[in-house]
Write an enzyme that holds these catalytic residues in place. Structure first.
Site, PDB file in Angstrom:
ATOM      1  N   GLU A  26      26.511  19.008  26.485  1.00  0.00           N
ATOM      2  CA  GLU A  26      25.887  19.001  27.496  1.00  0.00           C
ATOM      3  C   GLU A  26      25.861  17.713  27.980  1.00  0.00           C
ATOM      4  OE1 GLU A  26      21.717  19.266  26.019  1.00  0.00           O
ATOM      5  OE2 GLU A  26      20.876  19.072  27.899  1.00  0.00           O
ATOM      6  N   ASN A 173      17.655  28.032  30.537  1.00  0.00           N
ATOM      7  CA  ASN A 173      17.634  27.341  29.126  1.00  0.00           C
ATOM      8  C   ASN A 173      16.104  26.886  28.830  1.00  0.00           C
ATOM      9  OD1 ASN A 173      18.698  25.879  26.691  1.00  0.00           O
ATOM     10  ND2 ASN A 173      17.811  24.171  27.823  1.00  0.00           N
ATOM     11  N   GLU A 174      15.905  27.402  27.612  1.00  0.00           N
ATOM     12  CA  GLU A 174      14.539  27.231  27.023  1.00  0.00           C
ATOM     13  C   GLU A 174      13.434  26.877  28.155  1.00  0.00           C
ATOM     14  OE1 GLU A 174      14.690  23.463  24.454  1.00  0.00           O
ATOM     15  OE2 GLU A 174      16.117  24.510  22.902  1.00  0.00           O
ATOM     16  N   GLU A 296      22.183  27.397  20.219  1.00  0.00           N
ATOM     17  CA  GLU A 296      21.634  25.849  19.919  1.00  0.00           C
ATOM     18  C   GLU A 296      21.458  25.939  18.542  1.00  0.00           C
ATOM     19  OE1 GLU A 296      19.396  23.393  22.413  1.00  0.00           O
ATOM     20  OE2 GLU A 296      20.148  24.146  23.969  1.00  0.00           O
TER      21      GLU A 296
HETATM   22  O1  AHR Z   1      20.475  19.922  22.186  1.00  0.00           O
HETATM   23  C1  AHR Z   1      19.664  18.990  22.584  1.00  0.00           C
HETATM   24  C2  AHR Z   1      18.385  19.854  23.400  1.00  0.00           C
HETATM   25  O2  AHR Z   1      17.665  20.370  22.533  1.00  0.00           O
HETATM   26  C3  AHR Z   1      18.856  20.806  24.577  1.00  0.00           C
HETATM   27  O3  AHR Z   1      19.010  20.141  25.735  1.00  0.00           O
HETATM   28  C4  AHR Z   1      17.671  21.701  24.508  1.00  0.00           C
HETATM   29  O4  AHR Z   1      17.894  22.933  24.977  1.00  0.00           O
HETATM   30  C5  AHR Z   1      17.135  21.583  23.131  1.00  0.00           C
HETATM   31  O5  AHR Z   1      15.734  21.303  23.235  1.00  0.00           O
END
Ligand code: AHR
Length: 496
Positions: A26, A173-174, A296
């Site tokens: 990231e 994402n999330e 993740e």
């Molecule tokens: O990996 C760190 C963060 O953790 C990511 O950006 C997020 O998707 C998760 O909460």
């Protein structure tokens, strides 16, 4: 006491998808910038701006797939800011991670170049939280359209005539959190809408990935599967191993024995999570068309003292190696549903496999587990039952051993065993069945430490590294081994 078990070497149960060994990088802290991208003018050896030492190390562990650009960053990322001449790219604030300037020097072309150098598949995560349907649609067109179109012309102007091949594409994402704080019913509809415009161009077939649950949010899975199953190829799951609470997670080194135990207990929770999410997925998708992607996972501790709290930089010890081994064993067990996983994150962030400091680079104990386990990539999962024993600490109990086995395309059998106890060696004895008439030879490698927070530093980068293992004996079809305390061991059985 010896823990007894049986390995049926002729009972293959399906393929362990190599993508279970995937990674996640990231725009966060020093993962992309410094860890991967140093720029073409850097004194650090690089190819087209990407550091050569990191590429070489990742190729050695056969990284199969890499997820990018986030994480939470994905839902703030506007891909058009990251194309064209670098000097003219927009400078923005990385609001989520440390409030630092993001100069967009690492963008679409640089990521695809990274994947080319790594010989791995790209997994691109699109922006739903703050991006438009058009923006996402045009990104896919820019990446994969081969004919004449506004996006393909722009791509050509930026130096890339040919379309790329992109299979894995995440739609947000999330989105239950940093990706828009949506309710599952709302996201399911948003997902259906966005994915409509994620097109397949020419021969490129996109594998559409919907945002799945946080940890044990089973309702999220239920709603997504009920409302959107037929529009997705995979659903994600995020779960981090945090020894303490989110406000006080605990240190990466210098922790107490209790935290060793708690960390391993929490890592083992992955099994229950996958089992229960799979039960819901089975209800709507009994054919198992849809994959569960754990994109993740890993340990999350307090940051190293003196470092930017938004950079999530932590050391990695033999405890993390055990977490990696246990988790990969769990993914193997669930190989029929779990088709990809991406450890967070590749370099300098959370449970990284690589740490860098200027031109220096070190391999963490977690890296070595990925190295020892690469033999399981695309191998046939084998039927192995083993009395897991018990590891007791302070009135609580965990299994003493976690084990997995597979057979590769050359017929070699690999057995990986984690000894969770930091206190004592553990003896195991496996009856090897299904190899009648074959003469087997065995070799072994083990990874252990001299204390529970043994780790590698830039001063002593090889403190924790795999060693040849000879603590086994094979006699009359029974393989006995004595696993060192706090160790991950891989045995290789070759016929003939
Ligand atoms: O990996 C760190 C963060 O953790 C990511 O950006 C997020 O998707 C998760 O909460």
């Amino acid at each position: 006491m010896t823990l007894k078990g049986v390995l049926n070497a002729d009972l293959g149960q399906g393929t362990i998808n190599r993508n279970i060994y995937g990674h996640f990088s990231e725009h966060l802290g020093r993962c992309i910038y410094e860890g991967i991208w140093v720029g073409e003018d850097s004194p650090i050896p690089n190819t087209n701006g990407i550091r050569s030492d990191v590429v070489e190390a990742l190729k050695n562990i056969k990284i199969p797939v890499l997820r990018w650009p986030g994480g939470c960053f994905a839902d703030e990322y506007h891909w058009k800011d990251g194309i064209g001449p670098r000097a003219g790219r927009k400078r923005m604030v990385n609001t989520h991670w440390g409030g630092v300037v993001e100069n967009n020097h690492f963008g679409t072309h640089e990521f695809m170049e990274l994947c080319r150098q790594l010989e791995c598949e790209p997994y691109i995560n699109g922006n739903v939280g703050s991006g438009t349907v058009q923006e996402m649609s045009e990104w896919v067109e820019y990446l994969t359209f081969g004919g004449e179109s506004p996006m393909s012309q722009q791509r050509a102007q930026n130096g890339r005539e040919e379309p790329w091949k992109v299979t894995y594409f995440g739609v947000g994402n999330e989105n239950w959190g940093c990706g828009g704080n949506m309710r599952p019913e709302y996201y399911a509809d948003v997902y259906r809408r966005y994915q409509t415009y994620v097109r397949n161009y020419g021969g490129n077939k996109i594998h559409r990935i919907a945002c799945g649950p946080n940890s044990d949010d089973y309702n999220w899975t239920e709603v997504l599967m009920r409302e959107a199953a037929r529009f997705m190829d995979s659903l994600t799951l995020h779960y981090y191993t945090v020894p303490g609470e989110w406000q006080n997670k605990g240190p990466a080194t210098g922790f107490a024995e209790r935290e060793w135990f708690t960390t391993l207990r929490k890592a083992l929770h992955m099994d229950e999570l996958i089992t229960r999410h799979s039960v819901i997925m089975d209800k709507y998708d009994p054919e198992r068309r849809i994959g569960l992607i754990v994109d993740e996972w890993g340990t999350w501790y307090d940051v190293e003292p003196g470092t930017n709290p938004g950079f999530l930089y932590q050391q990695s010890t033999i405890r993390d190696a055990l977490v990696a081994g246990l988790t990969l064993n769990i993914f193997h067990k669930h190989h029929k549903r779990v088709r990809m996983a991406n450890i967070a994150q590749t370099v300098n962030v959370l449970q990284a496999v690589i740490l860098t400091e200027g031109e220096k680079m070190l391999l963490t104990p977690t890296y070595h587990v990925f190295d020892m386990y690469k033999v399981h990539q695309d191998a046939e999962f084998l039927d192995l039952t083993l009395d897991a024993g018990s590891f007791n600490f302070d009135g609580e109990e965990l299994p003493a051993v976690s084990a997995t086995a597979s057979r590769d395309s050359e017929g070699k059998i690999h057995i990986s065993l984690c000894n969770l106890s930091h206190l004592a060696p553990t003896e195991v004895a496996l009856d090897i069945r299904g190899v009648a008439g074959q003469k087997l030879s065995v070799t072994g490698t083990t990874l252990t430490g001299d204390k529970i927070d043994a780790h590698n530093t830039f001063a002593v980068p090889d403190n924790v590294k795999p060693q040849p293992f000879s603590g086994f004996a094979l006699q009359d079809g029974r393989l006995a081994a004595t696993l060192p305390p706090m160790s991950v061991t891989t045995l290789e059985l070759t016929a003939g």
